[in-house]
Design a protein around this motif. Structure first.
Motif, PDB file in Angstrom:
ATOM      1  N   PRO A  10       0.803  -1.197   0.000  1.00  0.00           N
ATOM      2  CA  PRO A  10       0.000   0.000   0.000  1.00  0.00           C
ATOM      3  C   PRO A  10       0.838   1.248   0.000  1.00  0.00           C
ATOM      4  O   PRO A  10       2.046   1.207   0.111  1.00  0.00           O
ATOM      5  N   GLN A  11       0.176   2.376  -0.073  1.00  0.00           N
ATOM      6  CA  GLN A  11       0.871   3.665  -0.086  1.00  0.00           C
ATOM      7  C   GLN A  11       1.541   3.890   1.246  1.00  0.00           C
ATOM      8  O   GLN A  11       0.990   3.588   2.293  1.00  0.00           O
ATOM      9  N   PRO A  12       2.798   4.364   1.260  1.00  0.00           N
ATOM     10  CA  PRO A  12       3.523   4.546   2.514  1.00  0.00           C
ATOM     11  C   PRO A  12       2.769   5.436   3.479  1.00  0.00           C
ATOM     12  O   PRO A  12       2.100   6.373   3.068  1.00  0.00           O
ATOM     13  N   GLY A  13       2.917   5.156   4.756  1.00  0.00           N
ATOM     14  CA  GLY A  13       2.321   5.989   5.788  1.00  0.00           C
ATOM     15  C   GLY A  13       3.330   6.961   6.329  1.00  0.00           C
ATOM     16  O   GLY A  13       4.324   7.234   5.719  1.00  0.00           O
ATOM     17  N   PRO A  14       3.121   7.478   7.507  1.00  0.00           N
ATOM     18  CA  PRO A  14       3.915   8.520   8.103  1.00  0.00           C
ATOM     19  C   PRO A  14       5.328   8.145   8.555  1.00  0.00           C
ATOM     20  O   PRO A  14       5.656   6.996   8.626  1.00  0.00           O
ATOM     21  N   SER A  15       6.192   9.182   8.922  1.00  0.00           N
ATOM     22  CA  SER A  15       7.627   8.945   9.173  1.00  0.00           C
ATOM     23  C   SER A  15       8.076   9.134  10.603  1.00  0.00           C
ATOM     24  O   SER A  15       7.379   9.661  11.397  1.00  0.00           O
ATOM     25  N   VAL A  16       9.272   8.678  10.943  1.00  0.00           N
ATOM     26  CA  VAL A  16       9.860   8.781  12.285  1.00  0.00           C
ATOM     27  C   VAL A  16      11.054   9.692  12.212  1.00  0.00           C
ATOM     28  O   VAL A  16      11.760   9.703  11.234  1.00  0.00           O
ATOM     29  N   ALA A  86      12.397   7.889   0.340  1.00  0.00           N
ATOM     30  CA  ALA A  86      11.148   8.072   1.084  1.00  0.00           C
ATOM     31  C   ALA A  86      11.275   7.690   2.548  1.00  0.00           C
ATOM     32  O   ALA A  86      10.311   7.793   3.308  1.00  0.00           O
ATOM     33  N   THR A  87      12.473   7.264   2.989  1.00  0.00           N
ATOM     34  CA  THR A  87      12.694   6.947   4.398  1.00  0.00           C
ATOM     35  C   THR A  87      13.045   8.224   5.155  1.00  0.00           C
ATOM     36  O   THR A  87      13.369   9.248   4.536  1.00  0.00           O
ATOM     37  N   PRO A  88      12.990   8.209   6.481  1.00  0.00           N
ATOM     38  CA  PRO A  88      13.311   9.408   7.260  1.00  0.00           C
ATOM     39  C   PRO A  88      14.716   9.945   6.984  1.00  0.00           C
ATOM     40  O   PRO A  88      14.941  11.147   7.006  1.00  0.00           O
ATOM     41  N   GLN A  89      15.674   9.050   6.713  1.00  0.00           N
ATOM     42  CA  GLN A  89      17.051   9.480   6.469  1.00  0.00           C
ATOM     43  C   GLN A  89      17.241  10.044   5.075  1.00  0.00           C
ATOM     44  O   GLN A  89      18.215  10.748   4.824  1.00  0.00           O
ATOM     45  N   GLY A  90      16.331   9.725   4.169  1.00  0.00           N
ATOM     46  CA  GLY A  90      16.531  10.093   2.772  1.00  0.00           C
ATOM     47  C   GLY A  90      17.569   9.195   2.120  1.00  0.00           C
ATOM     48  O   GLY A  90      18.181   8.335   2.764  1.00  0.00           O
ATOM     49  N   PHE A  91      17.775   9.390   0.832  1.00  0.00           N
ATOM     50  CA  PHE A  91      18.675   8.527   0.076  1.00  0.00           C
ATOM     51  C   PHE A  91      20.096   8.570   0.616  1.00  0.00           C
ATOM     52  O   PHE A  91      20.727   7.540   0.853  1.00  0.00           O
ATOM     53  N   ILE A  92      20.616   9.778   0.818  1.00  0.00           N
ATOM     54  CA  ILE A  92      22.014   9.920   1.252  1.00  0.00           C
ATOM     55  C   ILE A  92      22.231   9.275   2.617  1.00  0.00           C
ATOM     56  O   ILE A  92      23.179   8.513   2.827  1.00  0.00           O
ATOM     57  N   GLY A  93      21.320   9.554   3.553  1.00  0.00           N
ATOM     58  CA  GLY A  93      21.465   8.990   4.888  1.00  0.00           C
ATOM     59  C   GLY A  93      21.385   7.473   4.890  1.00  0.00           C
ATOM     60  O   GLY A  93      22.150   6.791   5.577  1.00  0.00           O
ATOM     61  N   ALA A  94      20.430   6.924   4.117  1.00  0.00           N
ATOM     62  CA  ALA A  94      20.278   5.469   4.054  1.00  0.00           C
ATOM     63  C   ALA A  94      21.507   4.824   3.426  1.00  0.00           C
ATOM     64  O   ALA A  94      21.982   3.783   3.892  1.00  0.00           O
ATOM     65  N   ARG A  95      22.026   5.438   2.372  1.00  0.00           N
ATOM     66  CA  ARG A  95      23.219   4.899   1.703  1.00  0.00           C
ATOM     67  C   ARG A  95      24.415   4.906   2.651  1.00  0.00           C
ATOM     68  O   ARG A  95      25.139   3.914   2.774  1.00  0.00           O
ATOM     69  N   GLU A  96      24.628   6.032   3.326  1.00  0.00           N
ATOM     70  CA  GLU A  96      25.783   6.133   4.222  1.00  0.00           C
ATOM     71  C   GLU A  96      25.655   5.166   5.397  1.00  0.00           C
ATOM     72  O   GLU A  96      26.645   4.582   5.841  1.00  0.00           O
ATOM     73  N   SER A 126      14.374  -3.901   5.322  1.00  0.00           N
ATOM     74  CA  SER A 126      13.813  -3.250   6.511  1.00  0.00           C
ATOM     75  C   SER A 126      13.511  -1.778   6.276  1.00  0.00           C
ATOM     76  O   SER A 126      12.770  -1.164   7.045  1.00  0.00           O
ATOM     77  N   ARG A 127      14.058  -1.210   5.195  1.00  0.00           N
ATOM     78  CA  ARG A 127      13.750   0.200   4.880  1.00  0.00           C
ATOM     79  C   ARG A 127      12.291   0.358   4.451  1.00  0.00           C
ATOM     80  O   ARG A 127      11.752   1.469   4.533  1.00  0.00           O
ATOM     81  N   ILE A 128      11.664  -0.712   4.014  1.00  0.00           N
ATOM     82  CA  ILE A 128      10.236  -0.641   3.687  1.00  0.00           C
ATOM     83  C   ILE A 128       9.442  -0.281   4.941  1.00  0.00           C
ATOM     84  O   ILE A 128       8.533   0.562   4.907  1.00  0.00           O
ATOM     85  N   ASP A 129       9.794  -0.907   6.071  1.00  0.00           N
ATOM     86  CA  ASP A 129       9.102  -0.624   7.335  1.00  0.00           C
ATOM     87  C   ASP A 129       9.168   0.860   7.679  1.00  0.00           C
ATOM     88  O   ASP A 129       8.154   1.491   7.988  1.00  0.00           O
ATOM     89  N   VAL A 130      10.384   1.401   7.661  1.00  0.00           N
ATOM     90  CA  VAL A 130      10.553   2.777   8.120  1.00  0.00           C
ATOM     91  C   VAL A 130      10.026   3.779   7.093  1.00  0.00           C
ATOM     92  O   VAL A 130       9.691   4.908   7.447  1.00  0.00           O
ATOM     93  N   MET A 131       9.951   3.381   5.829  1.00  0.00           N
ATOM     94  CA  MET A 131       9.289   4.224   4.833  1.00  0.00           C
ATOM     95  C   MET A 131       7.786   4.278   5.122  1.00  0.00           C
ATOM     96  O   MET A 131       7.181   5.355   5.134  1.00  0.00           O
ATOM     97  N   TRP A 132       7.182   3.117   5.380  1.00  0.00           N
ATOM     98  CA  TRP A 132       5.756   3.063   5.673  1.00  0.00           C
ATOM     99  C   TRP A 132       5.380   3.922   6.881  1.00  0.00           C
ATOM    100  O   TRP A 132       4.382   4.627   6.865  1.00  0.00           O
ATOM    101  N   VAL A 252      18.845   0.354  12.585  1.00  0.00           N
ATOM    102  CA  VAL A 252      18.376   1.645  13.071  1.00  0.00           C
ATOM    103  C   VAL A 252      18.173   2.566  11.873  1.00  0.00           C
ATOM    104  O   VAL A 252      19.078   2.679  11.043  1.00  0.00           O
ATOM    105  N   PRO A 253      17.004   3.263  11.769  1.00  0.00           N
ATOM    106  CA  PRO A 253      15.816   3.042  12.578  1.00  0.00           C
ATOM    107  C   PRO A 253      15.205   1.681  12.306  1.00  0.00           C
ATOM    108  O   PRO A 253      15.543   1.019  11.335  1.00  0.00           O
ATOM    109  N   SER A 254      14.253   1.269  13.180  1.00  0.00           N
ATOM    110  CA  SER A 254      13.685  -0.074  13.079  1.00  0.00           C
ATOM    111  C   SER A 254      12.185  -0.043  13.277  1.00  0.00           C
ATOM    112  O   SER A 254      11.668   0.726  14.105  1.00  0.00           O
ATOM    113  N   GLY A 255      11.475  -0.930  12.548  1.00  0.00           N
ATOM    114  CA  GLY A 255      10.041  -1.064  12.742  1.00  0.00           C
ATOM    115  C   GLY A 255       9.690  -1.537  14.136  1.00  0.00           C
ATOM    116  O   GLY A 255       8.595  -1.265  14.640  1.00  0.00           O
TER     117      GLY A 255
END
Length: 322
Positions: A10-16, A86-96, A126-132, A252-255
């Motif tokens: 489904p469409q992603p929900g809110p962020s942390v 679409a995760t809280p860290q964004g692309f750069i943060g998730a990559r790093e 696990s990035r799917i969780d934190v995106m949702w 981290v972050p984690s569902g």
């Protein structure tokens, strides 16, 4: 280790909130384009599976530079970049963060990441969780988990016969740990070989999901089959970092720290001949867009999708007479 089946979800929900770098576009120097549709999770899981094959081919220590170049290239592919951005860290943060996890990785007997390929798989899926759930507030401390009104006490429900699944708590004392060790020695296969849950609290929607999965497992397996067994529920960020220090692959972050993820025992059900049945049940729910599933070996990580929240909340209220 196989990658669970794929679903658009489904469409992603809110962020942390996260201390990681601010979200930026994968292509530096260009303005970030807000997508008109949610990321395609079918395409994301396909792209991750292909990436894992290439990471596995560069598994030896001397290939660290080649692995980084590979990730730099493959993570920028639209299917992967759309989810990471679409995760809280964004692309750069998730990559790093992923590169840092790989640099720090040390295999040990506790981690579910048996090698670097498994580490990359667990992290990316696990990035799917934190995106949702990116707008959901993290449970930072143990006290927040113990007192938050959005969480219910499973022991209260269990004593009233309202749970179709099982769990066991971590012993809180040396005496308790000694008793557990004696029981395991006398009956080594009576229960899964797991430390147990630190917190016996979770969201109402998660209770409904686990009850639903447990009933489906019971219908699909012989009468003597044990009920669904849960090995981990909500965790505080405080506890998540403690697990990391102990060598576990606690992302981290984690569902788990958002209250929407659980771990379900899988390996123990092999002795009853129903592990594959349970896997099929979980993967079918993922294909229906209700959950995200990550094969972590002994246990599988399961996270509720935002699109299933309303149905599960209604199911909980109907079951509990709320």
């Amino acid at each position: 280790m196989r990658v669970p089946s794929r679903s658009s979800g489904p469409q992603p929900g809110p962020s942390v909130s996260s201390p990681a770098p601010a979200r930026r576009s994968p292509a530096s120097g260009r303005a970030r384009v807000v997508p008109t549709a949610p990321p395609d999770l079918d395409a994301y899981r396909d792209a991750v599976a292909e990436l894992l094959v290439e990471v596995g081919a560069l598994a030896d220590a001397s290939s660290s530079r080649a692995r980084q170049v590979l990730l730099d290239q493959r993570l920028r592919e639209p299917a992967i970049a759309a989810v990471l951005d679409a995760t809280p860290q964004g692309f750069i943060g998730a990559r790093e963060t992923l590169l840092l996890e790989m640099a720090r990785y040390q295999p040990n007997e506790r981690t579910s990441a048996s090698d670097l390929t498994a580490l990359v798989r667990i992290y990316l899926l696990s990035r799917i969780d934190v995106m949702w759930w990116r707008d959901t507030t993290t449970f930072l401390t143990d006290d927040q988990v113990d007192t938050h009104p959005d969480l219910v006490d499973l022991e209260w429900l269990r004593r009233r016969g309202l749970l179709a699944f099982r769990y066991q708590e971590q012993p809180a004392t040396m005496l308790g740990r000694g008793v557990r060790a004696v029981r395991r020695k006398l009956r080594p296969d009576a229960t899964p070989r797991t430390a147990g849950v630190k917190f016996r609290r979770t969201r109402r929607e998660v209770v409904a999901l686990l009850n639903d999965l447990a009933r489906e497992l019971a219908r699909a397996t012989p009468p003597a089959t044990p009920p669904l067994w849960v090995t981990s529920l909500v965790r505080s960020a405080e506890h998540q970092y403690q697990l990391r220090r102990l060598g576990y692959a606690a992302m981290v972050p984690s569902g788990h720290c958002l209250g929407w993820a659980v771990d379900v025992e899988m390996a123990w059900f092999t002795r009853f001949g129903v592990r594959d049945t349970l896997a099929e049940i979980l993967l079918a729910r993922q294909a229906a867009g209700e959950i995200n599933v990550i094969d972590e070996g002994q246990a599988w990580h399961v996270c509720v999708a935002p699109g299933a929240r309303a149905r599960l909340r209604s199911a909980y209220e109907a079951e509990m007479g709320a």
